[in-house]
Design a protein around this motif. Sequence first.
Motif, PDB file in Angstrom:
ATOM      1  N   GLU A  91       0.933  -1.227  -0.021  1.00  0.00           N
ATOM      2  CA  GLU A  91       0.014  -0.047   0.102  1.00  0.00           C
ATOM      3  C   GLU A  91       0.961   1.311  -0.143  1.00  0.00           C
ATOM      4  O   GLU A  91       1.910   1.390   0.682  1.00  0.00           O
ATOM      5  N   MET A  92       0.391   2.063  -0.951  1.00  0.00           N
ATOM      6  CA  MET A  92       1.464   3.516  -0.869  1.00  0.00           C
ATOM      7  C   MET A  92       0.896   4.307   0.149  1.00  0.00           C
ATOM      8  O   MET A  92      -0.411   4.311   0.616  1.00  0.00           O
ATOM      9  N   ARG A  93       1.581   5.115   0.661  1.00  0.00           N
ATOM     10  CA  ARG A  93       1.542   6.157   1.448  1.00  0.00           C
ATOM     11  C   ARG A  93       2.344   7.462   1.596  1.00  0.00           C
ATOM     12  O   ARG A  93       3.301   7.402   0.756  1.00  0.00           O
ATOM     13  N   PRO A  94       1.845   8.634   1.821  1.00  0.00           N
ATOM     14  CA  PRO A  94       2.839   9.765   1.544  1.00  0.00           C
ATOM     15  C   PRO A  94       4.109   9.700   2.468  1.00  0.00           C
ATOM     16  O   PRO A  94       4.128   8.953   3.407  1.00  0.00           O
ATOM     17  N   GLY A  95       5.151  10.517   2.062  1.00  0.00           N
ATOM     18  CA  GLY A  95       6.468  10.529   2.905  1.00  0.00           C
ATOM     19  C   GLY A  95       7.401   9.413   2.496  1.00  0.00           C
ATOM     20  O   GLY A  95       8.285   9.039   3.239  1.00  0.00           O
ATOM     21  N   LEU A  96       7.284   8.584   1.216  1.00  0.00           N
ATOM     22  CA  LEU A  96       8.087   7.582   1.118  1.00  0.00           C
ATOM     23  C   LEU A  96       8.917   8.233  -0.234  1.00  0.00           C
ATOM     24  O   LEU A  96       8.599   9.046  -1.018  1.00  0.00           O
ATOM     25  N   LYS A  97      10.239   7.697  -0.306  1.00  0.00           N
ATOM     26  CA  LYS A  97      11.052   8.003  -1.457  1.00  0.00           C
ATOM     27  C   LYS A  97      10.628   7.084  -2.439  1.00  0.00           C
ATOM     28  O   LYS A  97      10.432   5.822  -2.429  1.00  0.00           O
ATOM     29  N   VAL A  98      10.678   7.617  -3.728  1.00  0.00           N
ATOM     30  CA  VAL A  98      10.553   6.836  -4.870  1.00  0.00           C
ATOM     31  C   VAL A  98      11.855   6.641  -5.499  1.00  0.00           C
ATOM     32  O   VAL A  98      12.672   7.598  -6.077  1.00  0.00           O
ATOM     33  N   ILE A  99      12.271   5.378  -5.674  1.00  0.00           N
ATOM     34  CA  ILE A  99      13.432   4.968  -6.398  1.00  0.00           C
ATOM     35  C   ILE A  99      13.593   4.350  -7.615  1.00  0.00           C
ATOM     36  O   ILE A  99      12.405   3.476  -7.697  1.00  0.00           O
ATOM     37  N   VAL A 100      14.496   4.245  -8.371  1.00  0.00           N
ATOM     38  CA  VAL A 100      14.554   3.282  -9.741  1.00  0.00           C
ATOM     39  C   VAL A 100      15.584   2.481  -9.359  1.00  0.00           C
ATOM     40  O   VAL A 100      16.668   3.019  -8.992  1.00  0.00           O
TER      41      VAL A 100
END
Length: 800
Positions: free
Chosen positions: A249-258
């Motif tokens: 589940e997604m939520r605010p405050g996370l880092k998006v990485i590739v």
Amino acid sequence: MSAKTYRTVPVRNLSSDELLELSKKQKLSLSREDMEVVQQIFREIDRDPTDVELEVIAQTWSEHCKHRIFSASISHSVNGGAPETVNSLFKTYIKKPSEKIMERKPGFVLSAFDDNAGFIALDDNLAVCLKAETHNHPSAIEPYAGANTGLGGVIRDILGAGKGAKPIASLDVFCFGAPDTNPADITAPDVIHPLGIMRGVVRGVRDYGNRMGIPTVNGAIQFDPTYIYNPLVFCGTAGVIPRGDILKEMRPGLKVIVIGGRTGRDGLKGATFSSAALDEASHEEDFTAVQIGNPIEEKKTLDFILEARERGLIVFITDCGAGGFSSAAGEMLSVTGGEIFLDNAPLKEPGLISWEIFLSESQERMVMAVEEKDLPELRKLADTFQTELTVLGHSDDTGILKVWHKGELVCCLDNSKLHDAPIKKLESVFTPGKALTGQPLPDKDLNKSLETVMGDFAIVSREPIIREYDHEVQGNTILKPLAGAQADAPQDGSVVDIDGSDKCMAMACAILPEWGKTDPYAMGTGTVDECVRQLILVGSNPDKIGLLDNFCMGNPEDPAELGRLVECVKAIAKAADAYNAPFISGKDSFYNYFETEDGPINVPVTFLCSGFGVVENPDHVIGSSLRRSNSLLYLIGHTEDEMGGSVFARTHGVEDGKVPQTDCAANMELYKAYYGALTSGLVLSAHDVSEGGLAVTAAEMAFSGKGGVRLDLTKVPTVNGWKSPAVPLFSESTGRILVEVDPEFAADFETAMDGFPCACIGGVTEEKRLTATCCGGEKVLDCDIANLKKLWKDGLTPYY
């Protein structure tokens, strides 16, 4: 000051015609109505879109990504009758029936329709998943690279399912023009000959799967002249995951990485390119839409993901496929909102502008959301596995997708508008074929007939292609694609052992496009029936089967073409309900038609049913090759005069034959009885009676080298009977299995099958010949097994 890497595209004041021309010029694959909605969105916010925003909307609303034909409102009429309105084929005939089945068997399907693949329970600790994708248009333009990245993409689907499933096996299904097609018969320039398509596609899939160390264990190949212009390339992969790692589940405050590969100009506009027809200019104009694969990079990414999942470092993960970052990050942030910084993206080459970076479909990239505190450990893992990790951005609670490049906001879109594509309104019609004439069947020299059928491209051995693939890497393939004394006899499905479980997973697939040309409803029920039958035949528990639906067709805006699709989809809903087997994943690919000066060439409506099931005990796994030289052969299921769509009918010029009709509920009860006999140890071997009919099935079982086969056609179970011995030999009636039984257990087998259509129709002989007798003991078939095997075995060898 550096040059801008984006531009503003005026749309607010364009006429309807000018909007459509803009879509065509920029290859957005958006309709006039779509462009008018885009115009209204930007009129409401009182500005014109950037080219990034326009490309993002086109990708998000593309048929490839949004499946808008399956979501459309369709007015459907049959045989000139009053039309019915179907509001979403997907919701009406796939999702809703499947959810009802899930309610009847709680705890079996653990995830469906909301992730990259659907999961079913294997045991108390593990779950398995299966996903199949198409990569048709790229494979038509560049067969090797198109198919190469087709398999790479579906492997990433498995890596992006749950918090990262481990890919354990693959299946591949190809639809080509015949390899012996006369080049003069190809009526459009710059179309690659089917032989070049076949060789390129097979090798592309081979190189990716083998280098990834994932066994290819199951598949099929179909040939039809229409596939010359639009080959179909289905790639599927299965995975396994701890049940506790499925939900995310997604939520605010996370880092998006590739993680993984770099971003380049390969794969630009892939999603929109795959949502339009091919034409004579496609090979020159659309080559940049084809991605370039690197399986070694993906293997490193795979190892990284599985280790990160084991350590609990992944909050959310998805693959970076069609639409690139636009799709992956866009969907990931669709619930929360967030910001992406394109300057952070590692590039293959300098000079990419904003929309190219955001939309590129360069391969081997996965996008994840992680806790900031876990970044140091994740970076160490990336170093360990020698792959590249970059922070692209973060999630927030705005509901807005913001994309920055070189300090400028190049995309700012409200997710509520971005992900709500306009609903298409379509019309479809279906007119059943003319009344059957009861045309007499040729019944002279059936030996020659069997040789003709046996050597047809629809029947011949796929061994030259199967041998290209490693089907034993990882060491868990129990039932392999080929078996018998010489390891060259065919099998109906495959079974894979699962590390950490005492249960196994079976895989099978079925595809019958010839049937759909005249009776798409029968094609739907028959295809599901064949897939389920094969799974149970090789040992699957009938109550633990999950199905996949994959559809390909030509122009869905042609009412007659769309009508065939609607009838097929109705059929698979009925079949799934009867077999109590839900659809847990699927994919569709439309606009598989080629524009020529003489008009469009559509592929037939093509439905691939793939399935996987739970094998409770490895002892339940049997093959399709004869095991003894003195055993009995039982045929279960009814054989009727249903020659329509059969290989015999096509090769003998028989027209107006009835396509086999399927009583799914009756067949399911029959299969359960068979399963009871199988799990009681009463079955030596068994083979699905399908393409080519009983004669081909018996011959293929005898290719094991153990003996010959004698058949008494008067014993073949039937309801309505037949006039010609060609019917019991070559009919492709559904619901049938030819079963080898030890004489010692014959009585027990008959007791297990009591009350069902089942009869001993012959046995295995020391003499390696295939013989069949009919009324009065007349011998109507007498063929040398070795000769039949040579015809069958060498069919594709000259071309591959």
